[in-house]
Design an enzyme around this catalytic site. Structure first.
Site, PDB file in Angstrom:
ATOM      1  N   SER A 168       0.860  -1.179   0.000  1.00  0.00           N
ATOM      2  CA  SER A 168       0.000   0.000   0.000  1.00  0.00           C
ATOM      3  C   SER A 168       0.892   1.222   0.000  1.00  0.00           C
ATOM      4  O   SER A 168       2.080   1.122   0.272  1.00  0.00           O
ATOM      5  CB  SER A 168      -0.895   0.013   1.244  1.00  0.00           C
ATOM      6  OG  SER A 168      -1.719   1.155   1.252  1.00  0.00           O
ATOM      7  N   ARG A 195      -0.729  -3.834  -6.951  1.00  0.00           N
ATOM      8  CA  ARG A 195      -1.924  -4.454  -6.359  1.00  0.00           C
ATOM      9  C   ARG A 195      -3.158  -3.700  -6.807  1.00  0.00           C
ATOM     10  O   ARG A 195      -3.142  -2.464  -6.912  1.00  0.00           O
ATOM     11  CB  ARG A 195      -1.837  -4.412  -4.826  1.00  0.00           C
ATOM     12  CG  ARG A 195      -2.914  -5.207  -4.099  1.00  0.00           C
ATOM     13  CD  ARG A 195      -2.724  -6.685  -4.282  1.00  0.00           C
ATOM     14  NE  ARG A 195      -3.614  -7.480  -3.453  1.00  0.00           N
ATOM     15  CZ  ARG A 195      -4.822  -7.916  -3.830  1.00  0.00           C
ATOM     16  NH1 ARG A 195      -5.288  -7.594  -5.022  1.00  0.00           N
ATOM     17  NH2 ARG A 195      -5.545  -8.660  -3.018  1.00  0.00           N
ATOM     18  N   THR A 203      -6.648   1.665   5.011  1.00  0.00           N
ATOM     19  CA  THR A 203      -6.154   0.902   6.162  1.00  0.00           C
ATOM     20  C   THR A 203      -7.043   1.108   7.374  1.00  0.00           C
ATOM     21  O   THR A 203      -7.455   0.139   8.033  1.00  0.00           O
ATOM     22  CB  THR A 203      -4.705   1.312   6.494  1.00  0.00           C
ATOM     23  OG1 THR A 203      -3.866   1.028   5.368  1.00  0.00           O
ATOM     24  CG2 THR A 203      -4.189   0.554   7.700  1.00  0.00           C
ATOM     25  N   CYS A 237      -1.278  -6.247 -17.521  1.00  0.00           N
ATOM     26  CA  CYS A 237      -0.545  -6.948 -16.464  1.00  0.00           C
ATOM     27  C   CYS A 237       0.773  -6.219 -16.186  1.00  0.00           C
ATOM     28  O   CYS A 237       1.569  -6.006 -17.104  1.00  0.00           O
ATOM     29  CB  CYS A 237      -0.257  -8.385 -16.878  1.00  0.00           C
ATOM     30  SG  CYS A 237       0.820  -9.251 -15.700  1.00  0.00           S
ATOM     31  N   CYS A 255       3.761 -13.906 -11.691  1.00  0.00           N
ATOM     32  CA  CYS A 255       2.569 -13.279 -11.117  1.00  0.00           C
ATOM     33  C   CYS A 255       2.836 -12.703  -9.730  1.00  0.00           C
ATOM     34  O   CYS A 255       3.314 -13.402  -8.828  1.00  0.00           O
ATOM     35  CB  CYS A 255       1.441 -14.303 -11.052  1.00  0.00           C
ATOM     36  SG  CYS A 255      -0.082 -13.654 -10.348  1.00  0.00           S
ATOM     37  N   CYS A 305      -1.591  -9.294  -8.262  1.00  0.00           N
ATOM     38  CA  CYS A 305      -2.262  -7.992  -8.234  1.00  0.00           C
ATOM     39  C   CYS A 305      -3.745  -8.110  -8.553  1.00  0.00           C
ATOM     40  O   CYS A 305      -4.517  -7.226  -8.219  1.00  0.00           O
ATOM     41  CB  CYS A 305      -1.582  -7.012  -9.189  1.00  0.00           C
ATOM     42  SG  CYS A 305      -1.866  -7.338 -10.941  1.00  0.00           S
ATOM     43  N   CYS A 339      -5.752  -8.990 -13.973  1.00  0.00           N
ATOM     44  CA  CYS A 339      -6.279  -9.816 -15.072  1.00  0.00           C
ATOM     45  C   CYS A 339      -7.681 -10.307 -14.766  1.00  0.00           C
ATOM     46  O   CYS A 339      -8.548 -10.371 -15.652  1.00  0.00           O
ATOM     47  CB  CYS A 339      -5.349 -10.987 -15.348  1.00  0.00           C
ATOM     48  SG  CYS A 339      -5.008 -12.035 -13.923  1.00  0.00           S
TER      49      CYS A 339
END
Length: 549
Positions: free
Chosen positions: A55, A304, A340, A495, A518, A521, A524
């Site tokens: 984050s 992410r 958060t 991606c 990968c 995140c 896709c």
């Protein structure tokens, strides 16, 4: 039927992020205060707590202060208080205008907030949870939900270990365990695959706007001591995205001569040639950003998806046998660009509802009162006040949408008597390639901009070789036969980790999935225009290992 070991708990929590850990801590706090015996298990697919946490992050500490009022004395890793807060409108690749403080929506003011590593905060919360008696199992993925005969969720099944790519059992194969629970809390983060299953199974999003998403890409840099300005927060809007996509950039100065820099790209963009990763590489070359990275060294990279639909997209958060919390449900406050404190609060409210239910003589299966409890808390009030932030930006664009939100938030505290909704899913916004032109993305210079594979290397991503691919195609023919001619197969661009490639040879064109790359995140799963890609959990502990992110 696979013979599985069974472990039983009062509560099973899926996900070691701020929502899941806060729920675990609050349940045990209440159990100790009232001298009750409650067993709580938390499973985390990362190799350790914090390994998959990414984050920005500028954090409002009010939820932490509710959970642990003496958090400072306890050593919570909130070390850098915001002391400088800047917002820029980037006109071009070289021009910018700093906006005066009064021109910024109040929700974006960061007075009293802290710049942190969310991964480190989660590691600290895990320590507190274990000290309170929570059992934490890192490296175990929650692969499946378990249902009883009535259809109620009765726990989770962890992923099998030791399966080959073709699904056969390798030497040392271990079937996953059934972790049974009176209540299961899903705190998987944005676009959790179990949460996605439950939303569909129980129609939890009925009469709701579709969830909307952004892709956040972030890097961590070590900067020369003379350039370090701990407490400085910079946000930007405008270039490089311009009219191509919503979103904006950020740069924060942490302690220890470190800087985080990133770009959020709204995933409702239209141009299939757009590459969020390459937009981020361009972004770092703007003089406003580049000045902070001069002579610095890039040390980590990650990405992410972010659930940013807010109030209108918030599903029913209860289901038979459990609750959905945090970004699994979509509790981020988009007007603050912060999730958060809201994730933590959702976990704490969930814990209180679950604790009370466990004390009843006949516990109910569906804790429907949790939905009202969330809406009546300060979390619900925040989201309700921010209800128009995202749909207005989608309808009016960054500039005019920002102007509306400034008026709404600064003068009416989100109380203007209008409610906007965006009912078009992000994936449905993509337009055919013939309507668009590919942006000009320059070759990375190796100083500020970099290729995808070197970035993935810095995410410390690893998956056990020879295991089933965790990126499932519902129809393997769609990428080449449909997506390629219509959209020039956008997966190879949306991606941010180089997972998807279109490989051409003299004889055939194939869609190649490099699942080793990968970084989880979930883009896709969100953006594919045919909704043909489903992300499922790989073998436990696979994926990125983020340090200090």
């Amino acid at each position: 039927m696979t013979d599985r070991d069974v472990m039983e708990f009062d509560v099973v929590i899926v996900g070691g992020g701020p929502a899941g850990l806060s729920a675990a801590c609050r349940i045990m706090q209440k159990a100790k205060a009232e001298e009750k015996e409650i067993s709580v298990c938390l499973v985390e697919k990362g190799s350790e707590i914090g390994a998959h946490i990414l984050s920005g992050a500028v954090v409002d500490q009010k939820a932490l202060a509710e959970l642990f009022p003496d958090w400072q004395a306890m050593g919570a890793p909130l070390n850098t208080k915001v002391n400088q807060d800047e917002l820029y409108w980037l006109h071009s690749d070289s021009a910018a205008k700093q906006l005066s403080h009064w021109m910024i929506p109040k929700t974006l003011h960061n007075d009293g907030n802290y710049i942190i590593s969310l991964g480190n905060l989660c590691r600290w919360l895990a320590e507190q949870a274990e000290a309170l008696g929570v059992e934490i199992f890192p490296g175990f993925s929650a692969a499946h939900l378990a249902y009883d005969e009535s259809g109620k969720v009765e726990g989770i099944i962890t992923g099998d270990m030791g399966l080959a790519e073709d699904g056969s059992e390798k030497d040392g194969f271990m079937p996953g365990m059934l972790l049974k629970a009176k209540y299961t809390l899903l705190a998987e983060g944005c676009r959790g695959h179990l949460g996605k299953e439950l939303i569909a199974r129980f129609a939890l999003d009925e009469d709701k706007a579709p969830q909307h998403y952004g892709l956040g890409i972030k890097e961590l840099w070590d900067v020369p001591e003379a350039q370090s300005k701990p407490g400085t927060v910079i946000h930007t809007a405008g270039w490089p995205l311009g009219n191509e996509a919503g979103g904006g950039g950020f740069l924060y100065h942490l302690e220890n001569n470190q800087v985080v820099v990133g770009l959020i790209v709204d995933l409702n963009y239209k141009n299939p040639y757009l590459s969020p990763y390459d937009e981020f590489q361009k972004y770092k070359h703007h003089p406003i950003i580049a000045a902070h990275l001069k002579g610095a060294k890039r040390v980590s990279y990650g990405a992410r998806a972010i659930a940013k639909g807010g109030w209108a997209s918030l599903p029913k958060m209860s289901f038979p046998g459990g609750l959905m919390i945090g970004c699994d449900a979509g509790t981020l406050n988009p007007a603050k660009i912060k999730g958060t404190h809201t994730a933590m609060k959702s976990g704490m409210v969930a814990a209180e509802n679950v604790f009370d239910a466990l004390q009843a003589e006949t516990p109910v299966a569906d804790l429907v009162q949790f939905n009202d409890a969330v809406r009546n808390s300060w979390l619900g009030k925040e989201l309700q006040q921010a209800r128009n932030f995202v749909p207005v930006m989608h309808k009016m664009g960054t500039f005019w949408g920002g102007a509306y939100n400034w008026l709404d938030q600064n003068f009416f505290a989100g109380g203007l008597p209008f409610t906007f909704n965006d009912m078009t899913p992000d994936y449905a916004c993509l337009e055919p390639a013939e309507k668009h032109v590919a942006p000009d993305y320059k070759k990375p210079d190796g100083l500020l901009s970099f290729d995808k594979l070197s970035s993935v290397f810095l995410s410390n991503t690893n998956h056990e070789e020879n295991q089933p691919c965790h990126l499932k195609l519902k129809d393997p023919t769609i990428p080449i036969q449909s997506n390629l001619p219509k959209y020039n197969e956008p997966a190879q661009r949306y991606c941010p980790a180089g997972v998807y490639e279109v490989v051409e040879s003299a004889n055939e064109t194939i869609f190649q999935i490099n699942s080793q790359n990968c970084i989880h995140c979930k883009t896709c799963d969100i953006k594919d225009p045919a909704q043909n890609i489903t992300w499922v959990t790989p073998e436990g502990a696979g994926g990125p290992n983020y340090p200090n992110m």
